[in-house]
Motif scaffolding. Structure first.
Motif, mmCIF file in Angstrom:
data_model
loop_
_atom_site.group_PDB
_atom_site.id
_atom_site.type_symbol
_atom_site.label_atom_id
_atom_site.label_comp_id
_atom_site.label_asym_id
_atom_site.label_seq_id
_atom_site.Cartn_x
_atom_site.Cartn_y
_atom_site.Cartn_z
ATOM 1 N N THR A 168 0.933 -1.116 -0.134
ATOM 2 C CA THR A 168 0.059 -0.067 -0.145
ATOM 3 C C THR A 168 0.764 1.127 -0.029
ATOM 4 N N TYR A 177 0.659 5.420 -1.769
ATOM 5 C CA TYR A 177 0.953 6.700 -1.462
ATOM 6 C C TYR A 177 1.993 7.258 -2.152
ATOM 7 N N ARG A 178 2.909 6.321 -2.473
ATOM 8 C CA ARG A 178 4.159 7.065 -3.113
ATOM 9 C C ARG A 178 3.777 7.420 -4.518
ATOM 10 N N SER A 238 4.411 10.321 2.575
ATOM 11 C CA SER A 238 4.371 10.607 4.274
ATOM 12 C C SER A 238 3.753 11.917 4.576
ATOM 13 N N SER A 273 -0.133 11.617 3.010
ATOM 14 C CA SER A 273 -0.981 10.703 3.401
ATOM 15 C C SER A 273 -1.772 10.632 4.439
ATOM 16 N N ARG A 305 -6.642 9.426 1.656
ATOM 17 C CA ARG A 305 -6.657 8.225 2.506
ATOM 18 C C ARG A 305 -8.039 7.451 1.919
ATOM 19 N N GLY A 350 1.630 -1.819 5.102
ATOM 20 C CA GLY A 350 1.353 -0.495 5.304
ATOM 21 C C GLY A 350 1.636 0.105 6.786
ATOM 22 N N ARG A 351 0.761 0.849 7.035
ATOM 23 C CA ARG A 351 0.719 1.562 8.157
ATOM 24 C C ARG A 351 -0.514 1.257 9.229
ATOM 25 N N ASP A 352 -1.729 1.246 8.403
ATOM 26 C CA ASP A 352 -2.869 1.038 9.143
ATOM 27 C C ASP A 352 -3.822 0.279 8.625
ATOM 28 N N ARG A 410 10.264 10.434 9.687
ATOM 29 C CA ARG A 410 9.122 9.712 8.965
ATOM 30 C C ARG A 410 8.323 9.189 9.992
ATOM 31 N N ASP A 420 4.287 9.641 10.521
ATOM 32 C CA ASP A 420 3.329 8.594 10.377
ATOM 33 C C ASP A 420 2.531 8.245 11.866
ATOM 34 N N ARG A 453 0.114 11.661 13.041
ATOM 35 C CA ARG A 453 -1.113 12.157 12.155
ATOM 36 C C ARG A 453 -2.280 11.615 12.873
HETATM 37 O O1 DC Z 1 5.821 1.824 2.990
HETATM 38 P P1 DC Z 1 6.479 3.064 2.388
HETATM 39 O O2 DC Z 1 7.535 3.597 2.887
HETATM 40 O O3 DC Z 1 6.511 2.989 1.017
HETATM 41 O O4 DC Z 1 5.160 4.152 2.505
HETATM 42 C C1 DC Z 1 5.408 5.587 2.096
HETATM 43 C C2 DC Z 1 4.527 6.400 3.099
HETATM 44 O O5 DC Z 1 3.032 6.338 2.722
HETATM 45 C C3 DC Z 1 4.641 6.290 4.628
HETATM 46 O O6 DC Z 1 5.758 6.993 5.169
HETATM 47 C C4 DC Z 1 3.262 6.636 5.119
HETATM 48 C C5 DC Z 1 2.393 6.388 3.763
HETATM 49 N N1 DC Z 1 1.579 5.162 4.035
HETATM 50 C C6 DC Z 1 0.254 5.337 4.731
HETATM 51 O O7 DC Z 1 0.079 6.340 5.341
HETATM 52 N N2 DC Z 1 -0.459 4.334 4.874
HETATM 53 C C7 DC Z 1 -0.289 3.182 4.542
HETATM 54 N N3 DC Z 1 -0.963 1.837 4.480
HETATM 55 C C8 DC Z 1 1.138 2.892 3.620
HETATM 56 C C9 DC Z 1 2.047 3.935 3.574
#
Ligand code: DC
Length: 222
Positions: A33, A37-38, A98, A101, A107, A127-129, A178, A182, A185
């Motif tokens: 994911t 976002y990238r 970052s 996002s 989102r 991912g993050r979430d 970063r 992340d 937020r």
């Molecule tokens: O995993 P990555 O470094 O390729 O992700 C890049 C940015 O995208 C990360 O710093 C925050 C955002 N991101 C996000 O908010 N939610 C996700 N599920 C995946 C990435």
């Protein structure tokens, strides 16, 4: 709904390597994911959007058509029809991803796409979430982390192996910044889901982490 595995964690914890390997071992689809976002970050950068201008991000992100295809087993991200896999891996794209996002419209758009992908396929999604928001009912949830110095060292080795000149202190400072962005937020911050298993990979090999996840999958399939 398919059999879903969620892997969340901070930048450089090894999520994509582990998720890719686990997906391969299980014959599942790997969904990165962060790449989405990238791609959005690249789109907004090209449009000259100021990452602090939330109204502009909300307006412009509607024009970005981000889709995912699987070609030769690899996830390919298309941005308005263009394969952007070659341009999303820069530090600049990661930082823009970052920063942008945290916008709710960005989102909403990408979470919908991610949920559609997981609805009819067995996926390992990182991912993050993912465990907290995108796939709250995922069968296996992992929160993969490692100390910032270890993550910086891994990144340093990756970059120098590619012949790039870099400085480990700067890399670690970027990683810490970063993480801060992340994790602090307002919407869907990076946080360990209550039912996620914590794996600290600081002193583990890729194979050891993958084995631990496979054991979790086996125990959840019973
Ligand atoms: O995993 P990555 O470094 O390729 O992700 C890049 C940015 O995208 C990360 O710093 C925050 C955002 N991101 C996000 O908010 N939610 C996700 N599920 C995946 C990435």
């Amino acid at each position: 709904m398919g059999y879903n595995i969620a892997i969340d964690g901070p930048a450089g914890a090894g999520k994509s390597t582990i998720a890719k390997l686990t997906a391969k071992q299980l014959g599942f689809i790997y969904v990165d994911t962060g790449a989405m976002y990238r791609a959005m970050g690249v789109f907004l950068m090209r449009r000259g959007v100021d990452p602090a201008d939330e109204a502009a991000i909300s307006a412009e992100c509607r024009e970005a058509d981000i889709t995912i295809r699987y070609e030769n087993g690899e996830q390919v991200v298309y941005l308005n029809g263009e394969n952007v896999n070659g341009v999303i891996r820069t530090e600049e794209a990661g930082t823009m991803a970052s920063l942008t996002s945290k916008n709710p419209d960005v989102r909403k758009k990408l979470v919908e796409l991610q949920q559609r992908l997981a609805a009819d396929a067995d996926v390992v999604m990182d991912g993050r979430d993912i465990g907290t928001c995108v796939l709250p009912d995922a069968r296996v949830k992992v929160y993969l982390t490692a100390g910032s110095a270890v993550r910086a060292e891994r990144r340093y080795k990756e970059l120098t192996a590619k012949g790039e000149t870099c400085d480990i202190e700067t890399i670690e400072a970027d990683i810490i910044e970063r993480d801060r962005q992340d994790m602090t937020r307002e919407i869907s911050p990076l946080v360990q889901a209550k039912d996620a298993v914590l794996i600290d990979s600081s002193d583990m090999t890729i194979e050891e982490v993958a084995e631990k996840i496979m054991a979790l999958v086996k125990s959840c399939r019973k």
